[in-house]
Design a protein around this motif. Sequence first.
Motif, short mmCIF file in Angstrom:
data_model
loop_
_atom_site.label_atom_id
_atom_site.label_comp_id
_atom_site.label_asym_id
_atom_site.label_seq_id
_atom_site.Cartn_x
_atom_site.Cartn_y
_atom_site.Cartn_z
N ARG A 164 0.84 -1.21 0.00
CA ARG A 164 0.00 0.00 0.00
C ARG A 164 0.87 1.25 0.00
O ARG A 164 0.56 2.23 -0.68
CB ARG A 164 -0.90 -0.01 1.24
N ALA A 209 -12.56 10.12 8.73
CA ALA A 209 -13.59 10.58 9.67
C ALA A 209 -14.00 9.45 10.61
O ALA A 209 -14.09 9.65 11.83
CB ALA A 209 -14.80 11.11 8.91
N ASP A 236 -17.45 15.32 10.85
CA ASP A 236 -17.55 14.29 11.89
C ASP A 236 -17.61 14.93 13.27
O ASP A 236 -17.30 16.12 13.43
CB ASP A 236 -16.38 13.30 11.80
N GLY A 284 -11.41 16.03 16.28
CA GLY A 284 -11.07 17.39 15.88
C GLY A 284 -9.58 17.51 15.61
O GLY A 284 -8.81 16.57 15.87
N ILE A 285 -9.18 18.65 15.07
CA ILE A 285 -7.77 18.87 14.73
C ILE A 285 -7.36 20.26 15.24
O ILE A 285 -8.05 21.25 14.98
CB ILE A 285 -7.56 18.81 13.20
N VAL A 298 -2.10 19.00 7.64
CA VAL A 298 -2.65 17.65 7.40
C VAL A 298 -2.63 17.22 5.93
O VAL A 298 -2.68 16.03 5.65
CB VAL A 298 -4.09 17.49 7.95
N ASP A 308 -1.52 7.24 14.92
CA ASP A 308 -2.10 7.18 13.59
C ASP A 308 -1.49 6.06 12.76
O ASP A 308 -2.18 5.41 11.99
CB ASP A 308 -1.96 8.52 12.87
N GLY A 336 -3.04 2.31 11.01
CA GLY A 336 -2.89 1.88 9.62
C GLY A 336 -2.56 2.96 8.63
O GLY A 336 -2.40 2.69 7.45
N GLY A 337 -2.46 4.22 9.08
CA GLY A 337 -2.25 5.30 8.11
C GLY A 337 -0.79 5.64 7.92
O GLY A 337 -0.02 5.66 8.87
N ILE A 359 -0.67 9.70 3.85
CA ILE A 359 -0.60 10.13 2.45
C ILE A 359 -1.99 10.40 1.88
O ILE A 359 -2.14 11.10 0.89
CB ILE A 359 0.11 9.07 1.57
N GLY A 360 -3.03 9.84 2.54
CA GLY A 360 -4.39 9.92 1.99
C GLY A 360 -4.83 11.33 1.64
O GLY A 360 -5.34 11.58 0.54
N LEU A 361 -4.62 12.28 2.54
CA LEU A 361 -5.09 13.64 2.28
C LEU A 361 -4.25 14.34 1.20
O LEU A 361 -4.78 15.16 0.44
CB LEU A 361 -5.09 14.47 3.57
N ALA A 362 -2.95 13.99 1.12
CA ALA A 362 -2.11 14.59 0.07
C ALA A 362 -2.62 14.14 -1.30
O ALA A 362 -2.75 14.95 -2.22
CB ALA A 362 -0.65 14.20 0.27
N SER A 384 -14.31 17.52 13.00
CA SER A 384 -13.63 18.14 11.85
C SER A 384 -14.56 18.12 10.65
O SER A 384 -15.42 17.26 10.54
CB SER A 384 -12.38 17.36 11.45
N1 LIG Z 1 -11.49 13.55 10.30
C1 LIG Z 1 -10.36 13.70 10.96
N2 LIG Z 1 -10.34 13.98 12.29
C2 LIG Z 1 -9.19 14.15 12.96
N3 LIG Z 1 -7.98 14.06 12.41
C3 LIG Z 1 -7.91 13.79 11.11
C4 LIG Z 1 -9.08 13.59 10.31
N4 LIG Z 1 -8.69 13.35 9.04
C5 LIG Z 1 -7.35 13.38 9.05
N5 LIG Z 1 -6.87 13.64 10.26
C6 LIG Z 1 -5.44 13.77 10.66
O1 LIG Z 1 -4.70 14.08 9.49
C7 LIG Z 1 -3.66 13.14 9.31
C8 LIG Z 1 -3.42 12.95 7.83
O2 LIG Z 1 -4.49 12.26 7.22
P1 LIG Z 1 -4.20 11.34 5.98
O3 LIG Z 1 -5.47 10.79 5.48
O4 LIG Z 1 -3.34 12.11 5.02
O5 LIG Z 1 -3.28 10.20 6.59
P2 LIG Z 1 -3.68 8.90 7.38
O6 LIG Z 1 -5.15 8.72 7.37
O7 LIG Z 1 -2.97 8.90 8.68
O8 LIG Z 1 -2.98 7.81 6.46
P3 LIG Z 1 -3.48 7.25 5.06
O9 LIG Z 1 -4.63 8.09 4.63
O10 LIG Z 1 -2.28 7.41 4.18
O11 LIG Z 1 -3.86 5.85 5.31
C9 LIG Z 1 -4.14 11.89 10.01
O12 LIG Z 1 -3.05 11.09 10.42
C10 LIG Z 1 -4.88 12.47 11.20
O13 LIG Z 1 -3.99 12.78 12.24
#
Ligand SMILES: Nc1ncnc2c1ncn2[C@@H]1O[C@H](COP(=O)(O)OP(=O)(O)OP(=O)(O)O)[C@@H](O)[C@H]1O
Length: 358
Positions: A186, A262, A289, A293-294, A302, A314, A318-319, A322-325, A349
Motif C-alpha cells: 500500500r 472521519a 464528523d 477534531g484537529i 494535514v 495514527d 494503519g495510516g 498520504i491519503g489527504l495529500a 472536523s
Molecule cells: N477527520 C479527521 N479527524 C481528525 N484528524 C484527522 C481527520 N482526518 C485526518 N486527520 C489527521 O490528518 C492526518 C493525515 O491524514 P491522511 O489521510 O493524510 O493520513 P492517514 O489517514 O494517517 O494515512 P493514510 O490516509 O495514508 O492511510 C491523520 O493522520 C490524522 O492525524
Amino acid sequence: MARLLAAIVVVLATGALTAWLVASVIGPGLFHEHMVRAGVGDHDAAVLHAEEAFRDASTVSLALATAAAALASAAVSLVLARRIGRSLAAVSDAAARVGAGDYAHRVPAPGLGREFDDLAASFNTMGDRLHEADRLRARLLADVAHELRTPVATLAGYVEAVEDGVQTMDATTIAVLREQTVRLTRLAEDLAAVTRAEAGDVALDRAAVAPAELLDAAAAAVRERAAAAGVAVVVVPAAGVPPVLADRTRAAQVLDNLLTNAVRHTPAGGTVTLSARPGDGTVAIDVADTGEGIGATHLLHVFERFYRVDTARDRGRGGAGIGLAISRALALAHGGDLVASSPGPGGGSTFTLTLPTA
Ligand SMILES: Nc1ncnc2c1ncn2[C@@H]1O[C@H](COP(=O)(O)OP(=O)(O)OP(=O)(O)O)[C@@H](O)[C@H]1O
Ligand SMILES: [Mg+2]
C-alpha cells in the motif's frame, strides 16, 4: 563598463562636432549679417575685430562646455558602472552559490531602482522555492525510509524467529507477515499515486455527475466499517444541488479517503455527516464528523505527505499520512479544492471538497 564608456564617447563626440560646426560655419555668417544690418560697413576694422572676438568667445566657451560635459559624464558613468557592476557581481555570485547547492544564499536589494530591485527579489523568490523543494525532497526520503523500516524490521524479525525455531509458521505468524507485506504494498502504491497526482499526471475521465450519487455511493462503501466502529453515517439529501464535472472513480477515491479518516477519528457513538451545497460555479461537498477534531497548528499541515497529528497512534491505526495529500492533489486536478476546518481538539472536523459544476 567599456561599452558604456564607448557610448558616452560617441554621444560627446557627436555633441562636440555639432557645436563646432555651428560655431565655425553658421555662427560667424549670422553674426556678420547682423553687423551689416546694424549699419556697420562691410570691411570696417571694428567688424573684423568684433567677428574675431565672437569666434574666439564661441570656441572657448564650447571647448570648456565640452570638456566639462566629458568630465561629468565620465564621472557619472564610472560611478554608475561601478554600482551596476557590483550589483551584477552580487547576483552572479549568488547564482553560482545557489547553483552549487547553497539554496539559503540571498542577494541584498541593490538600491539602483525598481528593475534591479525586482531582479534581486525574483532571484530571492527562486532561492526560497529551491530551498523549500530541497527541504521537502530530503524530508520525503527520510519519511519513506522511516515508513519502510517498521514493516521490514517486523518481517525480518519473524523470518529469523521461524528460522531459529523460536516461532512456528502458524496462522498467526502468516497473518503478521501478510499484514506487513500489505502495508508495504500500500505504501508503494500510495507513493506512486501521490507522485503522479502532484505532478498533474492523472488522466481524468470527466462527466456530469449528480452529487447525491457521489454521496450515496461513498456512504455505502464505508457504512459497514463505520457500523463496526459504532459510528453512524448520515447522508443529507442533495436533490437540488447541480451536477458536477468529475471523474466518478477519482471523486469516489477522495470521498472514501475523507470518510475513512472521519470514521477512524470518531469515537463510538459519533456521527459522520455527508452533505452537498451549491456555490459560485461549484459544488461544495462536506464530510463532517463529531470526532477528535484537529488543533489549529496541525490543521495547516494535514495535507502534507506523511503528516500525522499523532504519529505513533495514527500509524498504529494503519495510516501512512498520504491519503489527504493524494485527495487534495486529485481535487486540484479537477479544478476544485480540498480544505479542512475544525474548532479544535474534541470539536470534530469538517473536510470540504469543492468541484466545478458541469
Ligand atoms: N477527520 C479527521 N479527524 C481528525 N484528524 C484527522 C481527520 N482526518 C485526518 N486527520 C489527521 O490528518 C492526518 C493525515 O491524514 P491522511 O489521510 O493524510 O493520513 P492517514 O489517514 O494517517 O494515512 P493514510 O490516509 O495514508 O492511510 C491523520 O493522520 C490524522 O492525524
Ligand atoms: Mg487517511
